[in-house]
Design a protein around this motif. Structure first.
Motif, PDB file in Angstrom:
ATOM      1  N   LEU A 258       0.829  -1.205   0.000  1.00  0.00           N
ATOM      2  CA  LEU A 258       0.000   0.000   0.000  1.00  0.00           C
ATOM      3  C   LEU A 258       0.869   1.263   0.000  1.00  0.00           C
ATOM      4  CD1 LEU A 258      -2.814  -1.079   2.513  1.00  0.00           C
ATOM      5  CD2 LEU A 258      -3.003  -0.865   0.027  1.00  0.00           C
ATOM      6  N   PHE A 261       2.456   1.991  -3.441  1.00  0.00           N
ATOM      7  CA  PHE A 261       1.552   2.592  -4.435  1.00  0.00           C
ATOM      8  C   PHE A 261       0.820   3.823  -3.886  1.00  0.00           C
ATOM      9  CE2 PHE A 261       1.866  -1.946  -5.596  1.00  0.00           C
ATOM     10  CZ  PHE A 261       2.421  -1.806  -6.847  1.00  0.00           C
ATOM     11  N   LYS A 263      -1.050   4.392  -1.340  1.00  0.00           N
ATOM     12  CA  LYS A 263      -2.440   4.226  -0.931  1.00  0.00           C
ATOM     13  C   LYS A 263      -2.602   4.372   0.574  1.00  0.00           C
ATOM     14  CE  LYS A 263      -3.781   1.303  -4.831  1.00  0.00           C
ATOM     15  NZ  LYS A 263      -4.353   0.002  -5.255  1.00  0.00           N
ATOM     16  N   THR A 264      -1.473   4.430   1.267  1.00  0.00           N
ATOM     17  CA  THR A 264      -1.516   4.661   2.707  1.00  0.00           C
ATOM     18  C   THR A 264      -0.241   5.372   3.128  1.00  0.00           C
ATOM     19  OG1 THR A 264      -1.869   3.624   4.866  1.00  0.00           O
ATOM     20  CG2 THR A 264      -0.433   2.475   3.337  1.00  0.00           C
TER      21      THR A 264
END
Length: 298
Positions: A258, A261, A263-264
């Motif tokens: 994550l 990419f 995403k977090t």
């Protein structure tokens, strides 16, 4: 008439005081290996120095010189060479130069015919009967010690190679070695201050790479080539890694994907906890392997 008489007297006086070189060879036909002799004599030296080829180097290649003796006094130079030839055929002793003072004198060439006198069917008799010699242990040792030592050295080398292949490589790839190496790598990661700087992406990339390499070495699973989902699925089917360790790997690896990419965005506490959890997982891995070995034995 007086003029002719004068010329005749001059020639006689010149020859009387000139150096005279003569050479002889004992035999012009010899058997293989038979000793022959070649003699050179120079008269009327009148204390002149004689220069020639060194001893044992006067005759050509095929003539094996056995003895080369030189004698000289103020008036005469005498050189006798004993030689043998060990090949059949005709061999030539060429003109040989002898320098007397500033004058060069030469011998005449000789041709030597070397023949094999042995006839087919001749019986060869030993000069004396062969003796039987009883050898002691020390005699055998002196004869064969180098072969024995070489054989011992070869056997020792083979044993050393086998031991290295059997235990040396295992020692380098043993669970303890892999564990200690990985813990050092994790300590090095912490010292890079990625957590303090908030560089979470670099932190998780290196943390996951270290973990994958460790799982590949320690558990013999292809963690270095599998995707995260495939690796988690394989761990659960393989049953080599304990449930506690599986949970740590699954949580950290999924979070790492994550982060990669974007995403977090984990905070400092989360990164420190993931690092500590991976360290604990590495330390506990030896128990997984012990349990796996017991299961195989059963």
């Amino acid at each position: 008439m007086k003029k002719l008489l004068f010329i005749f007297c001059f020639i006689i006086c010149t020859n009387a005081f000139a150096q005279i070189l003569s050479s002889t060879i004992e035999k012009k036909t010899i058997a293989l290996g038979e000793v022959n002799s070649f003699v050179v004599t120079i008269n009327n030296l009148r204390d002149e120095k004689v220069s020639a080829a060194p001893q044992n180097e006067l005759l050509p290649f095929h003539f094996e010189e056995i003895k080369d003796s030189i004698a000289q006094n103020p008036d005469i130079y005498y050189r006798r060479i004993e030689f043998a030839v060990y090949e059949e055929g005709k061999f030539t002793i060429p003109e040989l130069e002898f320098k007397v003072g500033s004058k060069v004198l030469k011998t005449i060439p000789y041709e030597v015919d070397v023949i094999n006198t042995a006839q087919k069917g001749d019986t060869i008799n030993d000069i004396m009967k062969n003796k039987e010699v009883k050898l002691e242990v020390t005699d055998y040792w002196e004869l064969y010690k180098f072969y024995i030592l070489a054989a011992i050295a070869l056997i020792a080398l083979i044993i050393a190679i086998i031991m290295f292949l059997k235990w040396g490589r295992k020692a380098k790839n043993s669970p303890v070695v892999a564990t200690n190496q990985t813990l050092k790598e994790l300590d090095s990661l912490k010292k890079k201050k990625y957590i303090e700087a908030g560089n979470y992406r670099s932190f998780y990339v290196e943390l996951i790479d270290i973990s994958r390499s460790f799982i590949t070495k320690q558990y013999r699973l292809p963690a270095d080539v599998l995707l995260t989902d495939d690796l988690i699925d394989l761990m659960k089917k393989n049953n080599t890694i304990s449930l506690e360790n599986e949970k740590v790997v699954e949580d950290v690896f999924l979070r790492g994907d994550l982060v990669k990419f974007a995403k977090t965005f984990p905070d400092k506490d989360t990164m420190e906890k993931d690092l500590a959890d991976i360290k604990d997982f590495v330390k506990r891995s030896s128990k997984d392997l012990e349990f796996e070995n017991l299961r195989k034995d059963v």
